[in-house]
Scaffold this motif. Structure first.
Motif, PDB file in Angstrom:
ATOM      1  N   GLY A  86       0.814  -1.210   0.000  1.00 35.39           N
ATOM      2  CA  GLY A  86       0.000   0.000   0.000  1.00 35.39           C
ATOM      3  C   GLY A  86       0.844   1.255   0.000  1.00 35.39           C
ATOM      4  N   ASP A  87       0.215   2.338   0.433  1.00 42.26           N
ATOM      5  CA  ASP A  87       0.855   3.648   0.408  1.00 42.26           C
ATOM      6  C   ASP A  87       1.818   3.786   1.578  1.00 42.26           C
ATOM      7  N   ALA A  88       3.097   3.682   1.297  1.00 42.31           N
ATOM      8  CA  ALA A  88       4.102   3.787   2.358  1.00 42.31           C
ATOM      9  C   ALA A  88       4.297   5.215   2.825  1.00 42.31           C
ATOM     10  N   ASP A  89       3.653   6.176   2.168  1.00 41.56           N
ATOM     11  CA  ASP A  89       3.829   7.582   2.528  1.00 41.56           C
ATOM     12  C   ASP A  89       2.626   8.151   3.270  1.00 41.56           C
ATOM     13  N   SER A  90       1.645   7.311   3.607  1.00 45.22           N
ATOM     14  CA  SER A  90       0.516   7.801   4.396  1.00 45.22           C
ATOM     15  C   SER A  90       0.999   8.092   5.812  1.00 45.22           C
ATOM     16  N   PRO A  91       0.321   8.975   6.547  1.00 45.63           N
ATOM     17  CA  PRO A  91       0.777   9.284   7.919  1.00 45.63           C
ATOM     18  C   PRO A  91       0.927   8.048   8.791  1.00 45.63           C
ATOM     19  N   ARG A  92      -0.038   7.149   8.722  1.00 38.09           N
ATOM     20  CA  ARG A  92       0.029   5.941   9.548  1.00 38.09           C
ATOM     21  C   ARG A  92       1.204   5.054   9.128  1.00 38.09           C
ATOM     22  N   ALA A  93       1.408   4.903   7.811  1.00 38.90           N
ATOM     23  CA  ALA A  93       2.507   4.074   7.327  1.00 38.90           C
ATOM     24  C   ALA A  93       3.857   4.678   7.698  1.00 38.90           C
ATOM     25  N   ARG A  94       3.952   6.006   7.644  1.00 38.54           N
ATOM     26  CA  ARG A  94       5.219   6.650   8.001  1.00 38.54           C
ATOM     27  C   ARG A  94       5.566   6.383   9.462  1.00 38.54           C
TER      28      ARG A  94
END
Length: 252
Positions: free
Chosen positions: A171-179
């Motif tokens: 998924g999106d590794a740059d989302s706030p949660r992923a960061r």
């Protein structure tokens, strides 16, 4: 093609837990995990455990109550706190003095305030003027404790003594949660690699985190989905540990 972040460590989970000298960032994460486990243990041993009895928490909301406020309410009430839902009715261009007056009034009435979906910079202004602890979206998916609940679930999953820890994030590794999630894994000593290879890159990972959905992240260990109830309970206990850090002591 989904973005994939691949994380690998040569350490097993058991050897990680034996390392004696943690850097401050790692110590902070592990201390929060331990605080959450202590809350869980206290509540199991003493159902009447209510260290926040007599405390009052205000949930200051710009929108009707949602899952975020429901989780925070449940967390606080179980610890004995009284919770009030307060509607934020100021416009985005409200005068600073109006916000400061609101903050002062709330600070006199409540022991802590959580701000949910307020206009930008309003939570910071309230925090400066309220005179009590102020959090922002503590029960929400964008707060760091939500990402740490995912990590805690993986960290506590039993593995063979010498099994390497590896996590593949879809998924999106740059989302706030992923960061937050990836930064925490990096803080724990993992190498984090970003790639566009796709799901096949996760085949050799010990854990797979499916972050393609914005809310629930399915967690897998060796191809078997982990119990989401455990992750949800970790989230609840981490929120409670954060509340205790702001409003009271762990042993009440």
């Amino acid at each position: 093609m989904p973005t994939v972040a691949y994380v690998h460590s040569p350490h097993s989970s058991s050897s990680l837990r034996r390392l004696p000298d943690w850097p401050p960032a790692v110590a902070s994460i592990l201390a929060l995990f331990e605080a959450a486990r202590r809350v869980r243990a206290e509540l199991r041993a003493r159902p009447s455990y209510q260290p926040l009895r007599g405390k009052n928490l205000a949930l200051l909301m710009a929108c009707p109550p949602g899952p975020e406020s429901a989780l925070l309410q449940a967390a606080a009430i179980q610890l004995g706190a009284q919770v009030a839902l307060v509607r934020y009715s100021h416009h985005a261009d409200a005068q600073a003095r109006d916000i400061e007056a609101l903050a002062g009034a709330l600070g006199r009435m409540y022991d802590a305030i959580d701000c949910e979906f307020l206009p930008a910079l309003v939570p910071q202004r309230i925090a400066r003027c309220a005179g009590v602890p102020v959090t922002e979206g503590l029960g929400g998916e964008q707060h760091r404790v939500c990402a740490l609940a995912d990590l805690m679930t993986l960290y506590e999953h039993p593995l063979p003594a010498q099994a390497p820890l590896s996590v593949c994030l879809l998924g999106d590794a740059d989302s706030p949660r992923a960061r937050v999630f990836l930064t925490a894994t990096r803080d724990l000593g993992f190498d984090v690699l970003g790639t566009d290879a796709g799901r096949e890159a996760c085949e050799d990972a010990t854990f797979v985190v499916d972050a393609t959905q914005p809310a629930r992240w399915p967690l897998q260990a060796r191809g078997v989905e982990l119990d989401d109830a455990r992750r949800a309970d970790n989230h609840l206990r981490l929120v409670q540990a954060a509340l205790l850090a702001e409003m009271g002591e762990l042993h009440g």
